[in-house]
Design a protein around this motif. Structure first.
Motif, short mmCIF file in Angstrom:
data_model
loop_
_atom_site.label_atom_id
_atom_site.label_comp_id
_atom_site.label_asym_id
_atom_site.label_seq_id
_atom_site.Cartn_x
_atom_site.Cartn_y
_atom_site.Cartn_z
N ASN A 42 -12.96 8.23 -5.39
CA ASN A 42 -14.37 8.02 -5.02
C ASN A 42 -14.48 7.13 -3.78
N ALA A 43 -13.69 6.05 -3.74
CA ALA A 43 -13.75 5.13 -2.59
C ALA A 43 -13.27 5.83 -1.31
N LEU A 44 -12.19 6.60 -1.43
CA LEU A 44 -11.64 7.28 -0.25
C LEU A 44 -12.61 8.33 0.29
N THR A 45 -13.35 8.95 -0.61
CA THR A 45 -14.26 10.01 -0.18
C THR A 45 -15.68 9.48 0.05
N GLN A 46 -15.84 8.18 -0.14
CA GLN A 46 -17.13 7.52 0.05
C GLN A 46 -18.23 8.15 -0.79
N THR A 150 -3.79 -1.60 -6.17
CA THR A 150 -5.26 -1.62 -6.26
C THR A 150 -5.78 -2.80 -7.08
N LYS A 151 -7.10 -2.91 -7.14
CA LYS A 151 -7.80 -4.02 -7.81
C LYS A 151 -7.45 -5.35 -7.15
N SER A 182 -8.83 -1.97 -2.76
CA SER A 182 -9.80 -2.30 -3.80
C SER A 182 -10.94 -1.31 -3.71
N ALA A 183 -11.19 -0.63 -4.81
CA ALA A 183 -12.30 0.33 -4.83
C ALA A 183 -13.63 -0.41 -4.80
N THR A 184 -13.70 -1.57 -5.42
CA THR A 184 -14.96 -2.31 -5.45
C THR A 184 -15.27 -2.93 -4.09
N GLU A 185 -14.27 -3.44 -3.41
CA GLU A 185 -14.50 -4.05 -2.08
C GLU A 185 -14.34 -3.04 -0.95
N LYS A 186 -13.97 -1.82 -1.28
CA LYS A 186 -13.69 -0.78 -0.27
C LYS A 186 -12.62 -1.27 0.72
N LEU A 187 -11.63 -1.94 0.17
CA LEU A 187 -10.55 -2.48 0.98
C LEU A 187 -9.43 -1.45 1.08
N GLY A 188 -8.94 -1.19 2.29
CA GLY A 188 -7.77 -0.32 2.45
C GLY A 188 -8.09 1.15 2.62
N VAL A 189 -9.37 1.51 2.67
CA VAL A 189 -9.74 2.93 2.77
C VAL A 189 -9.18 3.57 4.05
N ASP A 190 -9.43 2.94 5.18
CA ASP A 190 -8.93 3.49 6.46
C ASP A 190 -7.40 3.52 6.49
N VAL A 192 -5.23 3.72 3.96
CA VAL A 192 -4.65 4.76 3.10
C VAL A 192 -4.80 6.13 3.77
N TRP A 193 -5.99 6.41 4.31
CA TRP A 193 -6.16 7.70 5.01
C TRP A 193 -5.20 7.80 6.19
N GLY A 194 -5.08 6.70 6.95
CA GLY A 194 -4.19 6.70 8.11
C GLY A 194 -2.76 7.02 7.71
N ALA A 195 -2.31 6.37 6.63
CA ALA A 195 -0.94 6.60 6.17
C ALA A 195 -0.77 8.05 5.70
N LEU A 196 -1.76 8.57 4.99
CA LEU A 196 -1.66 9.94 4.47
C LEU A 196 -1.67 10.96 5.61
N LEU A 197 -2.64 10.85 6.49
CA LEU A 197 -2.75 11.84 7.56
C LEU A 197 -1.57 11.75 8.52
N GLY A 198 -1.04 10.54 8.70
CA GLY A 198 0.08 10.35 9.61
C GLY A 198 1.36 11.00 9.15
N THR A 199 1.47 11.29 7.86
CA THR A 199 2.75 11.79 7.35
C THR A 199 2.77 13.30 7.17
#
Ligand SMILES: Nc1nc2c(ncn2[C@@H]2O[C@H](COP(=O)(O)OP(=O)(O)OP(=O)(O)O)[C@@H](O)[C@H]2O)c(=O)[nH]1
Ligand SMILES: [Mg+2]
Length: 206
Positions: A42-46, A150-151, A182-190, A192-199
């Motif tokens: 949910n956090a990654l997909t906003q 997380t958390k 953190s899903a609650t703080e929306k920490l790390g969203v960019d 995680v996407w960066g790491a995923l897309l980069g690989t």
């Protein structure tokens, strides 16, 4: 920066014949029951309610696929996310556990379009024996792994960096490969996407 253009539920499956067809790059989320897999999606997909989240461990019992269209640095991507049931759900019956395990391992071993697996650890709890066994299993099957702690919001800010160092030691992994989230703080969203897309499409592990 990441811009989510669209995120939608595709299908629920319990066996290979139910997996969605097509060539979209796929990412799966694994971790202990209640660790926050569905919340991470949910956090990654906003989206607040793309995936069902619950205080009751064992909420996710099937494989659930979601398609995401996103834009990063002016480039468009389509990624398919797979939310998996958690492991280590103490209250499940033996038969249920065996069935879930079969469902998860079949997917992780057979899914050709699976580009990376996000292995989620609870930052406060640290890696459990099940978490470590899962990392070993994924490595043995040559899956590209991204470890996300997380958390992080549950730790006060001064504890966060030292905690990541502790986690890297406990998992015997370099500090840089463990991403704080953190899903609650929306920490790390960019990140995680960066790491995923980069690989995607590369032969190296995250
Ligand atoms: N404080 C905090 N709570 C979180 C975070 N992510 C998830 N949670 C909470 O943890 C609980 C479980 O979250 P889920 O996302 O349903 O966890 P899951 O791993 O999908 O669980 P299963 O489907 O049962 O395997 C819920 O009460 C969430 O609100 C986070 O980053 N911080
Ligand atoms: Mg879930």
């Amino acid at each position: 920066m990441i811009k989510i253009l669209d995120a939608r539920f595709v299908v629920t499956a319990v066996e290979p014949k139910g997996y969605p067809a097509g060539h979209t790059a796929e990412v799966a989320f694994v971790g202990r029951s209640n660790v926050g897999k569905s919340s991470m999606i949910n956090a990654l997909t906003q989206r607040k309610k793309l995936v069902r989240v619950s205080n009751t461990p064992g909420r996710t019992r099937t494989l659930n696929f979601f398609d995401v269209d996103l834009e990063r640095d002016g480039q468009r991507h389509q990624v398919r996310l797979c939310d998996l049931p958690g492991y280590g759900f103490a209250k499940a019956s033996k038969a249920d556990k065996a069935q879930w395990e079969e469902m998860i391992t079949t997917y992780l071993e057979k899914r050709h379009r699976l580009e990376a697996v996000v292995s989620i650890i609870d930052a406060e709890v640290g890696p459990t024996p099940d978490d470590l066994a899962t990392l070993d299993y994924l490595q043995a099957h040559n899956r590209r792994i991204l470890v996300v702690a997380t958390k992080m919001d549950r730790l006060n800010k001064a504890r966060r960096k030292p905690r990541l160092v502790e986690l890297s030691k406990a998992m015997d992994l370099p500090l840089e490969v463990i991403l704080p989230f953190s899903a609650t703080e929306k920490l790390g969203v960019d990140e995680v996407w960066g790491a995923l897309l980069g690989t995607f499409g590369k032969a190296t592990r995250v």
